[in-house]
Structures are given as C-alpha cells and as structure tokens.
Scaffold this active site. Structure first.
Site, PDB file in Angstrom:
ATOM      1  N   HIS A  82      43.404 -26.727 -61.735  1.00  0.00           N
ATOM      2  CA  HIS A  82      42.689 -27.657 -60.627  1.00  0.00           C
ATOM      3  C   HIS A  82      41.370 -27.345 -60.512  1.00  0.00           C
ATOM      4  O   HIS A  82      40.951 -26.371 -59.747  1.00  0.00           O
ATOM      5  CB  HIS A  82      43.283 -27.636 -59.347  1.00  0.00           C
ATOM      6  CG  HIS A  82      43.220 -28.899 -58.419  1.00  0.00           C
ATOM      7  ND1 HIS A  82      41.920 -29.721 -58.666  1.00  0.00           N
ATOM      8  CD2 HIS A  82      43.621 -29.575 -57.285  1.00  0.00           C
ATOM      9  CE1 HIS A  82      41.955 -30.713 -57.894  1.00  0.00           C
ATOM     10  NE2 HIS A  82      42.847 -30.448 -56.997  1.00  0.00           N
ATOM     11  N   ASN A 112      34.910 -33.572 -50.376  1.00  0.00           N
ATOM     12  CA  ASN A 112      34.914 -32.339 -49.791  1.00  0.00           C
ATOM     13  C   ASN A 112      33.416 -31.806 -49.947  1.00  0.00           C
ATOM     14  O   ASN A 112      33.001 -30.826 -50.256  1.00  0.00           O
ATOM     15  CB  ASN A 112      35.882 -31.608 -50.697  1.00  0.00           C
ATOM     16  CG  ASN A 112      37.213 -31.495 -50.022  1.00  0.00           C
ATOM     17  OD1 ASN A 112      37.573 -31.909 -48.884  1.00  0.00           O
ATOM     18  ND2 ASN A 112      38.093 -31.407 -50.901  1.00  0.00           N
ATOM     19  N   ASN A 169      37.608 -32.006 -57.666  1.00  0.00           N
ATOM     20  CA  ASN A 169      37.769 -32.504 -55.966  1.00  0.00           C
ATOM     21  C   ASN A 169      37.128 -31.406 -54.979  1.00  0.00           C
ATOM     22  O   ASN A 169      37.800 -31.357 -53.821  1.00  0.00           O
ATOM     23  CB  ASN A 169      39.258 -32.994 -55.554  1.00  0.00           C
ATOM     24  CG  ASN A 169      39.439 -34.031 -56.367  1.00  0.00           C
ATOM     25  OD1 ASN A 169      38.909 -34.792 -57.001  1.00  0.00           O
ATOM     26  ND2 ASN A 169      40.915 -34.218 -56.426  1.00  0.00           N
ATOM     27  N   THR A 199      49.436 -34.376 -53.421  1.00  0.00           N
ATOM     28  CA  THR A 199      49.615 -33.803 -52.429  1.00  0.00           C
ATOM     29  C   THR A 199      50.515 -34.628 -51.216  1.00  0.00           C
ATOM     30  O   THR A 199      50.081 -35.550 -50.855  1.00  0.00           O
ATOM     31  CB  THR A 199      48.493 -33.042 -51.520  1.00  0.00           C
ATOM     32  OG1 THR A 199      47.741 -32.277 -52.631  1.00  0.00           O
ATOM     33  CG2 THR A 199      48.688 -32.364 -50.205  1.00  0.00           C
ATOM     34  N   TYR A 241      37.434 -27.919 -54.612  1.00  0.00           N
ATOM     35  CA  TYR A 241      38.221 -26.836 -54.470  1.00  0.00           C
ATOM     36  C   TYR A 241      37.563 -25.622 -55.189  1.00  0.00           C
ATOM     37  O   TYR A 241      36.613 -25.796 -55.720  1.00  0.00           O
ATOM     38  CB  TYR A 241      39.611 -26.894 -54.816  1.00  0.00           C
ATOM     39  CG  TYR A 241      40.255 -28.059 -53.852  1.00  0.00           C
ATOM     40  CD1 TYR A 241      40.389 -28.066 -52.508  1.00  0.00           C
ATOM     41  CD2 TYR A 241      40.769 -29.528 -54.444  1.00  0.00           C
ATOM     42  CE1 TYR A 241      40.686 -29.025 -51.734  1.00  0.00           C
ATOM     43  CE2 TYR A 241      40.980 -30.239 -53.424  1.00  0.00           C
ATOM     44  CZ  TYR A 241      40.958 -30.156 -52.155  1.00  0.00           C
ATOM     45  OH  TYR A 241      41.643 -31.329 -51.442  1.00  0.00           O
TER      46      TYR A 241
HETATM   47  C1  FNR Z   1      45.599 -37.394 -54.170  1.00  0.00           C
HETATM   48  N1  FNR Z   1      44.650 -36.691 -55.295  1.00  0.00           N
HETATM   49  C2  FNR Z   1      45.205 -35.455 -55.763  1.00  0.00           C
HETATM   50  N2  FNR Z   1      44.472 -34.870 -56.749  1.00  0.00           N
HETATM   51  C3  FNR Z   1      44.636 -33.484 -57.273  1.00  0.00           C
HETATM   52  O1  FNR Z   1      44.085 -33.319 -58.133  1.00  0.00           O
HETATM   53  N3  FNR Z   1      45.780 -32.820 -56.618  1.00  0.00           N
HETATM   54  C4  FNR Z   1      46.398 -33.278 -55.603  1.00  0.00           C
HETATM   55  O2  FNR Z   1      47.228 -32.304 -54.945  1.00  0.00           O
HETATM   56  C5  FNR Z   1      46.137 -34.616 -54.983  1.00  0.00           C
HETATM   57  N4  FNR Z   1      46.771 -34.934 -53.943  1.00  0.00           N
HETATM   58  C6  FNR Z   1      46.536 -36.313 -53.511  1.00  0.00           C
HETATM   59  C7  FNR Z   1      47.239 -36.858 -52.751  1.00  0.00           C
HETATM   60  C8  FNR Z   1      47.335 -38.285 -52.302  1.00  0.00           C
HETATM   61  C9  FNR Z   1      48.106 -38.967 -51.318  1.00  0.00           C
HETATM   62  C10 FNR Z   1      46.438 -39.182 -53.002  1.00  0.00           C
HETATM   63  C11 FNR Z   1      46.238 -40.739 -52.657  1.00  0.00           C
HETATM   64  C12 FNR Z   1      45.583 -38.419 -53.916  1.00  0.00           C
HETATM   65  C13 FNR Z   1      44.139 -37.573 -56.170  1.00  0.00           C
HETATM   66  C14 FNR Z   1      45.240 -38.356 -57.158  1.00  0.00           C
HETATM   67  O3  FNR Z   1      45.681 -37.331 -58.091  1.00  0.00           O
HETATM   68  C15 FNR Z   1      44.191 -39.360 -57.753  1.00  0.00           C
HETATM   69  O4  FNR Z   1      42.989 -39.019 -58.575  1.00  0.00           O
HETATM   70  C16 FNR Z   1      44.076 -40.736 -57.095  1.00  0.00           C
HETATM   71  O5  FNR Z   1      45.064 -41.074 -56.130  1.00  0.00           O
HETATM   72  C17 FNR Z   1      43.376 -41.866 -57.686  1.00  0.00           C
HETATM   73  O6  FNR Z   1      44.259 -42.267 -58.555  1.00  0.00           O
HETATM   74  P1  FNR Z   1      45.148 -43.617 -58.410  1.00  0.00           P
HETATM   75  O7  FNR Z   1      46.003 -43.444 -56.910  1.00  0.00           O
HETATM   76  O8  FNR Z   1      43.993 -44.602 -58.231  1.00  0.00           O
HETATM   77  O9  FNR Z   1      45.788 -43.923 -59.253  1.00  0.00           O
END
Ligand code: FNR
Length: 364
Positions: free
Chosen positions: A178, A238, A181, A29, A183
């Site tokens: 999704h 969450n 997390n 996001t 939701y």
């Molecule tokens: C996320 N994450 C996330 N997960 C998801 O399922 N949908 C989403 O839209 C988002 N958005 C999101 C935005 C930002 C800025 C971050 C940092 C994280 C979680 C993401 O997909 C991932 O699980 C985490 O960032 C951990 O992985 P990395 O960053 O350690 O490779």
C-alpha cells in the site's frame, strides 16, 4: 455486455497469479476485526461471499503495532492475526478464489490513543496533516508526528519483510504494497510530506528509497511475480500533495517497471482530488511507462471497465463500493443485472448488517 464478449471475463495470467476474470475486489477497510485486531468468523464469511472476484485484495492490514490508524482494522504482526487470516484464505480458496494481502503502515495518519504506550505516530517529517484521526473515542485532531530517525528506518523495512512472511504463513496468494492514499510510503514518496535532508528525503531519488527498499524486502519473501503495488498519483486524501506529481510518479513507475511485478494498481483522480488541487493525471497517462499488468480503479462500473479494457487503457479493473454491495459482482456484470446499492452508513464498523447481508443475484 455479456460474459462471452467482454474482455472483463477473459482470464489473465499476471506474474504467478492466474485470474479467471479481470473483475478485482479493491482493498476495503471495514473496521470489523475482532479483539486484538484479529480477523474473525464474520470476516471469513464476508470474503468467502466475494470469492468469484478475479482477485480479492484484502482490506489494508497493519504490518506492526505502530502501523495502525483506525479502530478494529486487522493486523498481520501477531500469531493470532496470522491464524485468523488463515481461516479467511482457506475459505476463499475453498470457494475457488484468490486473495492477496494489502500491507499497511499509516505513518502520521494515526493518533496516540491508537499507538502502543500512547506514543506519537511516526512519519518522514514532523508535519501535522490537516484533518482528524478516527479513534475509539470518535474523531480527534491529528497530532504532529515524530520524524523517524534514519537509524530506525531499516527496522521499518524489516517489519514489512516480516509481515510479508506472515502473509505467506497465513496462506495468501501474494501481497500488495500500500503505497497510496497518504499513508507511510506515500508520505515518504511525495515532497509535500517528506522534508527530510538525509538519504531518505530531498531528491526524488531519496524519496523513492524507502518505497523501493520495502518493495525489495517484500519481493525477497514472495518473488516479484506475487507482489503488486498501489499508487494514487493524483490523491489528496489525508492532506497529500506533491509539487510535481507527473515527474514523481512517472519516475517511480519507470523504476517499478524493472521489477517484474505481478501488477501495478493505479488510482484515477476523484472529484474530491480535483476539488482539492490534485493533479488531473488519470491512470492511463502512466500506461506506457509500466511493462506489466495495469489495474485501474475508482468509480468504474461494468460498462466503463469494459471500455477501458477494450481501449487498451488497462488490463484489469478493481471495484470498491460495488463489491461491498454486490458479493457476486462478476456474475452481475456479466449478465448486466441490476446492482444492489451500497449503504454508506455501514461502511466503517458495525456488524453483519451492510457487511455480509447483501443478497446475491440468485437469492434476490
Ligand atoms: C476504501 N479504499 C481503500 N483503499 C486502499 O488502498 N485500502 C483500503 O483499505 C481502503 N479502504 C476503503 C474502505 C472503504 C469503505 C472505501 C469506500 C474505500 C479505497 C478503495 O479501494 C477504492 O479506491 C475506492 O472505493 C474507489 O473505488 P470505487 O469504490 O469507486 O470502485
């Protein structure tokens, strides 16, 4: 690690998706959609830059107006949003990439100020999560959501089905449900957030009912071989918890295994999850319970990802923050080249800064 010897750079056929490598862009996001939550030119450029990923998973995208939980996140429920996403998928395809859409309904992780007519967010049960919603007026306490009536739930399933159809019109290669997390679907699955006593809650069988019904609706549009699903068995984000995550997620994954999905996307426990009492169950714990391709995530770098594939713990790895900062991440990992550092201050919202201005290796 080099391109020739790491399994990260072996192609993978998963379902109907043919990936040239196993370095996946995680859903992220970024709060930069245009007016009416329509993807815009800035978003096109961001995704185009990252088309060398084995697969791009789009940022979470709301399936209906009630599904929104944050400012400036894109939707897939209006004609304009479908047209906006089409410009993204066209650009990714023209650059040789593949992209699936992450289908999202936030449930209780919203706020009346984000909702149509200022209504209450909906959830399986009227349980207010601890924490704050992110609104256009800054962080505000979460409210107690309205528990969905049983007769409304088929309408939610239908919204997922229509969103899946819209994703097809928008030119995606598939969709990811999704279910992670905290939701809506995760709220139904876990007993900390689902206290219902009807057929949509109570027993694990009942708590799995909405997630599986949504999955089946989405499969009816795409075929299982273009559908993935994301789960966070240890996640506490969450305000989530479950009395028996091993049983809840193990049983749900057994069920998922029978669908012939393109992939299962599992998140490992983070340090924050462990601090907040999340279960310490890593993704690999569930490996043997899923017959298809397993994608793992959270805090992987190239070496850790390479080891996970070599050890047979996963088939592919998704990278979040590293893909924010490194548009050409596969090439960098293949060369063991230095990585740009992600700038946390520009993760959520803003303009091109921290979004499309990270240099590729060739430009650095
Ligand atoms: C996320 N994450 C996330 N997960 C998801 O399922 N949908 C989403 O839209 C988002 N958005 C999101 C935005 C930002 C800025 C971050 C940092 C994280 C979680 C993401 O997909 C991932 O699980 C985490 O960032 C951990 O992985 P990395 O960053 O350690 O490779």
């Amino acid at each position: 690690m080099t391109a020739t010897d790491s399994p990260l750079f072996q192609p993978l056929k998963m379902g109907a998706l043919n990936l040239p490598n196993r370095v996946v862009m995680a859903p992220l996001t970024r709060n930069r959609a245009g007016p009416d939550n329509v993807p815009q030119a800035l978003n096109v450029e961001y995704y185009r830059q990252r088309a060398s990923a084995g697969l791009i998973i789009s940022e979470a995208t709301q399936i209906c107006p009630e599904g929104v939980g944050y400012p400036s996140t894109p939707g897939i429920h209006s004609k304009a949003q479908v047209a906006g996403w089409k410009t993204v998928t066209d650009a990714v395809h023209a650059a040789g990439g593949r992209i699936v859409l992450q289908l999202w309904h936030v449930g209780r992780i919203s706020h009346p100020s984000l909702q149509p007519d200022g209504q209450l967010p909906v959830a399986p049960s009227a349980i207010k999560p601890a924490g704050k919603a992110l609104t256009y007026d800054g962080p505000q306490d979460f409210v107690t959501p309205r528990a969905l009536e049983a007769h409304e739930i088929p309408g939610i399933i239908e919204q997922y089905r229509r969103a899946a159809e819209n994703a097809k019109r928008a030119g995606f290669d598939g969709v990811e449900v999704h279910n992670a997390n905290g939701y809506l679907l995760d709220q139904f699955l876990r007993d900390g957030s689902n206290h219902r006593s009807d057929e949509w809650g109570g027993s694990l069988e009942n708590r799995m009912r909405l997630p599986t019904a949504v999955l089946e609706a989405v499969i009816s549009v795409w075929g299982a071989d273009r559908v993935g699903i994301r789960l966070s068995p240890s996640g506490t984000f969450n305000d989530m918890h479950d009395s028996d995550p091993d049983a809840t997620f193990g049983t749900f994954i057994d069920r998922l295994s029978g669908y012939g999905l393109a992939y299962l996307h599992l998140m490992d426990p983070s340090d924050s999850d462990l601090r907040h009492g999340g279960s310490p169950l890593p993704a690999k714990h569930f490996r043997s319970r899923f017959s298809g391709a397993l994608m793992v995530n959270a805090e992987y770098d190239g070496h850790k990802a390479d080891a996970a594939l070599r050890n047979g713990e996963a088939d592919l790895v998704s990278f979040g923050r590293l893909f924010i900062a490194n548009p050409d991440l596969p090439e960098r990992l293949a060369q063991d080249a230095p990585l740009n550092t992600p700038d946390v201050d520009t993760f959520y919202g803003g303009d091109a800064r921290g979004y499309t201005d990270y240099p590729a290796l060739s430009a650095a």
